[in-house]
Design a protein around this motif. Structure first.
Motif, mmCIF file in Angstrom:
data_model
loop_
_atom_site.group_PDB
_atom_site.id
_atom_site.type_symbol
_atom_site.label_atom_id
_atom_site.label_comp_id
_atom_site.label_asym_id
_atom_site.label_seq_id
_atom_site.Cartn_x
_atom_site.Cartn_y
_atom_site.Cartn_z
ATOM 1 N N UNK A 169 0.887 -1.202 -0.060
ATOM 2 C CA UNK A 169 -0.156 0.023 0.276
ATOM 3 C C UNK A 169 1.023 1.178 0.152
ATOM 4 N N UNK A 170 0.849 2.047 -1.118
ATOM 5 C CA UNK A 170 1.766 3.241 -1.353
ATOM 6 C C UNK A 170 1.083 4.586 -1.212
ATOM 7 N N UNK A 171 1.898 5.474 -0.630
ATOM 8 C CA UNK A 171 1.276 6.845 -0.611
ATOM 9 C C UNK A 171 1.855 7.508 -1.855
ATOM 10 N N UNK A 172 1.430 7.676 -3.045
ATOM 11 C CA UNK A 172 1.794 8.276 -4.152
ATOM 12 C C UNK A 172 1.264 9.810 -4.221
ATOM 13 N N UNK A 173 1.634 10.264 -5.445
ATOM 14 C CA UNK A 173 1.156 11.840 -5.508
ATOM 15 C C UNK A 173 -0.208 11.800 -6.046
ATOM 16 N N UNK A 174 -0.938 10.707 -6.573
ATOM 17 C CA UNK A 174 -2.058 10.843 -6.886
ATOM 18 C C UNK A 174 -3.092 9.806 -6.109
ATOM 19 N N UNK A 175 -2.496 9.201 -4.974
ATOM 20 C CA UNK A 175 -3.528 8.272 -4.502
ATOM 21 C C UNK A 175 -2.581 8.090 -2.895
ATOM 22 N N UNK A 176 -3.752 7.983 -1.752
ATOM 23 C CA UNK A 176 -3.449 8.006 -0.726
ATOM 24 C C UNK A 176 -2.971 6.362 -0.366
ATOM 25 N N UNK A 177 -3.564 5.718 -1.112
ATOM 26 C CA UNK A 177 -3.555 4.287 -0.888
ATOM 27 C C UNK A 177 -3.403 3.354 -2.221
ATOM 28 N N UNK A 178 -2.365 3.630 -2.871
ATOM 29 C CA UNK A 178 -2.299 2.807 -3.952
ATOM 30 C C UNK A 178 -1.874 1.559 -3.829
ATOM 31 N N UNK A 179 -2.363 0.382 -4.318
ATOM 32 C CA UNK A 179 -1.853 -1.035 -4.002
ATOM 33 C C UNK A 179 -1.372 -1.559 -5.309
ATOM 34 N N UNK A 180 -0.020 -2.058 -5.026
ATOM 35 C CA UNK A 180 0.858 -2.653 -6.191
ATOM 36 C C UNK A 180 1.281 -3.946 -5.780
ATOM 37 N N UNK A 181 1.237 -4.891 -6.690
ATOM 38 C CA UNK A 181 1.791 -6.175 -6.613
ATOM 39 C C UNK A 181 3.321 -6.085 -7.021
ATOM 40 N N UNK A 182 4.249 -6.255 -6.249
ATOM 41 C CA UNK A 182 5.598 -6.332 -6.774
ATOM 42 C C UNK A 182 6.534 -7.410 -6.394
ATOM 43 N N UNK A 183 7.673 -7.282 -7.220
ATOM 44 C CA UNK A 183 8.819 -7.999 -6.645
ATOM 45 C C UNK A 183 9.880 -7.073 -6.299
ATOM 46 N N UNK A 184 10.459 -6.923 -5.148
ATOM 47 C CA UNK A 184 11.524 -6.086 -4.836
ATOM 48 C C UNK A 184 12.656 -6.688 -5.441
#
Length: 296
Positions: free
Chosen positions: A129-144
């Protein structure tokens, strides 16, 4: 390192990598086999709920009940993982400098940062759950895939599984991390830009009135140009750190941006150039707000 520092090292590596073996501890500290064995024995006695021994892999692994046995700085732990900088506090007290390194507001979470780094070592997918410039709760599926530091900010390099693109996220803006419910092995594309070599050619800013001192800063007493070697993914970050004027007409303030990028036109296809100082001025560059937020 004293004995307590060695125990701290085990604590940090268990939390941030998920495992450690005797050989690794010996290589990191220069200790003997006997000392390494004794160190692990002491750690297991003091923190039995933190560590398990995996016989098959001959290594010690982080337990599901792990709770840090030591209070340590998150940035120091990340610097160990990213660059191999030892967590070894200096005992020299007769210093003559002023420590002005300040943390900017939000503190990094040990839990979130360690989940991200352990996922790198295990090649695991995560939901963030990421705080981006255009969303307070952007959900991304990632591989770090990597971490790095730039201008006192820590970033995690990830493959976003939605479109298999690589992005850089500020770790302090990750609000929540959970293990992805997706199962099975996953194949991600090679991060070509992370490895692709890039040369940045620098010189004194042409509008600065006193270039002799700037040449001395760059070691240009006997040569005309200074070359920095980096990669496609990190070039823009490095140019920002060095405060290099990357505008086409050298239009930035020469007393703040004291150096000029001399091979600007060779770097037009370098992806991270969009965040370098002055690069977008008078250019028709399609810079998405999201990209600026995540990388700048």
């Amino acid at each position: 390192m004293n004995f307590s520092d060695n125990l701290l090292l085990i604590d940090v590596l268990l939390m941030y990598t998920g495992s450690i073996n005797r050989k690794q501890l010996m290589e990191l500290t220069g200790m003997s086999i006997a000392t390494a064995t004794r160190t692990f024995k002491t750690y297991r006695e003091r923190y039995p709920d933190n560590i398990n021994y995996e016989v098959g892999n001959k290594r010690y692994e982080k337990s599901s009940t792990f709770n840090p046995g030591f209070d340590f700085n998150v940035e120091s732990a990340l610097a160990l993982i990213a660059y191999g900088r030892k967590i070894e506090p200096s005992r020299y007290s007769n210093t003559i400098g002023l420590d002005q390194k300040h943390n900017c507001g939000h503190q990094l979470s040990k839990e979130i940062s360690s989940i991200l780094t352990r996922a790198i070592y295990s090649s695991s997918r995560l939901l963030i759950h990421y705080l981006s410039s255009n969303s307070d709760n952007e959900i991304r599926e990632i591989v770090p895939t990597a971490i790095f530091e730039s201008r006192n900010r820590w970033y995690v390099r990830v493959c976003v599984l939605e479109d298999n693109s690589y992005k850089n996220f500020k770790i302090n803006r990750v609000n929540k991390v959970i293990t992805s419910k997706s199962i099975g092995n996953i194949s991600i594309p090679e991060d070509v830009k992370w490895k692709a070599p890039v040369i940045l050619t620098l010189g004194p800013h042409p509008k600065h009135g006193f270039s002799k001192g700037l040449k001395r800063d760059l070691g240009l007493d006997k040569k005309p140009l200074f070359n920095l070697q980096t990669t496609d993914a990190l070039a823009g970050f490095l140019l920002s750190e060095w405060a290099v004027d990357c505008s086409e007409d050298s239009s930035l303030d020469p007393y703040y941006f004291q150096y000029q990028l001399l091979n600007l036109y060779d770097l037009k296809d370098v992806s991270s150039m969009v965040i370098s100082p002055g690069y977008a001025i008078k250019r028709k560059v399609d810079i998405q707000l999201e990209t600026i937020d995540e990388e700048n």
